[in-house]
Design a protein around this motif. Structure first.
Motif, PDB file in Angstrom:
ATOM      1  N   ALA A 193       8.537 -11.794  -7.145  1.00 10.53           N
ATOM      2  CA  ALA A 193       7.873 -11.694  -5.850  1.00 10.53           C
ATOM      3  C   ALA A 193       8.808 -12.146  -4.749  1.00 10.53           C
ATOM      4  O   ALA A 193       9.772 -12.882  -5.001  1.00 10.53           O
ATOM      5  CB  ALA A 193       6.599 -12.556  -5.841  1.00 10.53           C
ATOM      6  N   TRP A 194       8.534 -11.679  -3.518  1.00  7.98           N
ATOM      7  CA  TRP A 194       9.373 -12.005  -2.360  1.00  7.98           C
ATOM      8  C   TRP A 194       8.531 -12.607  -1.235  1.00  7.98           C
ATOM      9  O   TRP A 194       7.407 -12.173  -0.990  1.00  7.98           O
ATOM     10  CB  TRP A 194      10.053 -10.742  -1.831  1.00  7.98           C
ATOM     11  N   ILE A 195       9.101 -13.601  -0.539  1.00  6.50           N
ATOM     12  CA  ILE A 195       8.484 -14.154   0.665  1.00  6.50           C
ATOM     13  C   ILE A 195       9.597 -14.341   1.704  1.00  6.50           C
ATOM     14  O   ILE A 195      10.777 -14.418   1.353  1.00  6.50           O
ATOM     15  CB  ILE A 195       7.771 -15.489   0.409  1.00  6.50           C
ATOM     16  N   PRO A 196       9.236 -14.397   2.980  1.00  2.82           N
ATOM     17  CA  PRO A 196      10.264 -14.622   4.003  1.00  2.82           C
ATOM     18  C   PRO A 196      11.039 -15.891   3.732  1.00  2.82           C
ATOM     19  O   PRO A 196      10.480 -16.925   3.371  1.00  2.82           O
ATOM     20  CB  PRO A 196       9.454 -14.732   5.302  1.00  2.82           C
ATOM     21  N   ALA A 215       1.735 -16.608   0.756  1.00  6.48           N
ATOM     22  CA  ALA A 215       1.634 -15.413  -0.096  1.00  6.48           C
ATOM     23  C   ALA A 215       1.306 -14.163   0.717  1.00  6.48           C
ATOM     24  O   ALA A 215       1.763 -13.064   0.386  1.00  6.48           O
ATOM     25  CB  ALA A 215       0.581 -15.636  -1.179  1.00  6.48           C
ATOM     26  N   SER A 216       0.543 -14.335   1.779  1.00  5.31           N
ATOM     27  CA  SER A 216       0.130 -13.178   2.581  1.00  5.31           C
ATOM     28  C   SER A 216       1.309 -12.507   3.280  1.00  5.31           C
ATOM     29  O   SER A 216       1.225 -11.342   3.682  1.00  5.31           O
ATOM     30  CB  SER A 216      -0.915 -13.599   3.615  1.00  5.31           C
ATOM     31  N   LYS A 217       2.416 -13.230   3.426  1.00  4.86           N
ATOM     32  CA  LYS A 217       3.596 -12.668   4.087  1.00  4.86           C
ATOM     33  C   LYS A 217       4.580 -12.061   3.085  1.00  4.86           C
ATOM     34  O   LYS A 217       5.622 -11.536   3.479  1.00  4.86           O
ATOM     35  CB  LYS A 217       4.297 -13.769   4.896  1.00  4.86           C
ATOM     36  N   GLY A 218       4.260 -12.187   1.806  1.00  2.00           N
ATOM     37  CA  GLY A 218       5.176 -11.699   0.784  1.00  2.00           C
ATOM     38  C   GLY A 218       4.754 -10.380   0.182  1.00  2.00           C
ATOM     39  O   GLY A 218       3.742  -9.792   0.565  1.00  2.00           O
ATOM     40  N   PHE A 219       5.503  -9.931  -0.796  1.00  2.00           N
ATOM     41  CA  PHE A 219       5.174  -8.712  -1.529  1.00  2.00           C
ATOM     42  C   PHE A 219       5.763  -8.803  -2.923  1.00  2.00           C
ATOM     43  O   PHE A 219       6.695  -9.577  -3.178  1.00  2.00           O
ATOM     44  CB  PHE A 219       5.673  -7.458  -0.798  1.00  2.00           C
ATOM     45  N   GLY A 220       5.215  -8.027  -3.817  1.00  2.00           N
ATOM     46  CA  GLY A 220       5.594  -8.117  -5.214  1.00  2.00           C
ATOM     47  C   GLY A 220       6.841  -7.331  -5.569  1.00  2.00           C
ATOM     48  O   GLY A 220       7.371  -6.548  -4.780  1.00  2.00           O
ATOM     49  N   ASP A 221       7.304  -7.553  -6.776  1.00  2.00           N
ATOM     50  CA  ASP A 221       8.437  -6.827  -7.331  1.00  2.00           C
ATOM     51  C   ASP A 221       8.079  -5.349  -7.440  1.00  2.00           C
ATOM     52  O   ASP A 221       6.918  -4.982  -7.531  1.00  2.00           O
ATOM     53  CB  ASP A 221       8.748  -7.396  -8.719  1.00  2.00           C
ATOM     54  N   GLY A 222       9.104  -4.495  -7.424  1.00  2.00           N
ATOM     55  CA  GLY A 222       8.857  -3.055  -7.525  1.00  2.00           C
ATOM     56  C   GLY A 222       9.339  -2.345  -6.275  1.00  2.00           C
ATOM     57  O   GLY A 222      10.390  -2.687  -5.727  1.00  2.00           O
TER      58      GLY A 222
END
Length: 225
Positions: free
Chosen positions: A221-224, A151-158
């Motif tokens: 949400a997005w992750i690598p 989760a720490s490598k990801g970011f949310g929608d928007g």
């Protein structure tokens, strides 16, 4: 003639008295009736019925907190890791056990979700849906750190400013997910998906170097990748 005029005056006075009584005499009832309200089936909620905005997922109290020396339950004692979690997190006049319970519930939610779907657990942390997820996992359920690391490598929608270049995948089952990467001059560098996704399709986004702004909608949400 005089009697007719007098009778008319009496009738008029009575009518005015009845009107004043029916309105409550202060005009409040008329004002309330005149104020428009959404119908029961309206999609627009009454602001008075709106719930309060939730606190930030990892927010700590901004006011006075209990010093570490006073972090003691009413019965028994806290473990060392529990005290670490509670440090600086318990507002004055608040039972530390109640705050600890919030962290324990966050751990339980991550654990239950991860057993069923690790991506869903990761996404819920990225999206900020689990209160105090970072500290709860760090101190109370460290066995879930792989989920936290992802989760720490990801970011949310928007909208995300200056994202790291690379390929990411959306943690969603939605078929309405779309994304766009723009450069500093506002020019579109990349966008997708190229074709409308179907249920169950994995959606990826290749963010090129030089992207100044990445915007997505319906992707959760997005992750690598």
């Amino acid at each position: 003639m005089y009697r007719r005029s007098a009778a008319a005056a009496v009738l008029l006075a009575a009518a005015l008295t009845l009107t004043a009584c029916s309105s409550g005499g202060d005009g409040k009832a008329d004002a309330a009736a005149a104020k428009p309200k959404p119908p029961a089936s309206s999609a627009v909620p009454d602001p008075a019925d709106a719930p309060a905005a939730p606190a930030a997922p990892d927010a700590k109290p901004t006011g006075p907190v209990l010093p570490d020396a006073k972090l003691t339950p009413k019965t028994g004692s806290f473990k060392a890791n529990e005290k670490q979690y509670l440090s600086g997190r318990v507002p004055e006049k608040t039972d530390p056990a109640a705050v600890l319970q919030t962290g324990q519930e966050s751990c339980q939610r991550v654990e239950r979700t991860a057993k069923r779907d690790k991506d869903a657990a990761t996404g819920s942390i990225v999206a900020g849906e689990i209160p105090d997820a970072k500290d709860a996992i760090t101190y109370l359920c460290p066995e879930q750190k792989p989920i936290l690391d992802a989760a720490s490598k990801g970011f949310g929608d928007g909208t995300r400013q200056s994202p790291a270049a690379g390929t990411y995948r959306a943690l969603t089952q939605s078929t309405t997910c779309s994304w766009e990467a723009k450069g500093k001059d506002g020019a579109v560098l990349a966008s997708g998906p190229e074709t409308a996704p179907k249920a169950g399709d994995k959606i990826t986004a290749a963010i090129p170097s030089g992207t100044a702004e990445f915007t997505s909608s319906g992707c959760y949400a997005w992750i690598p990748a």
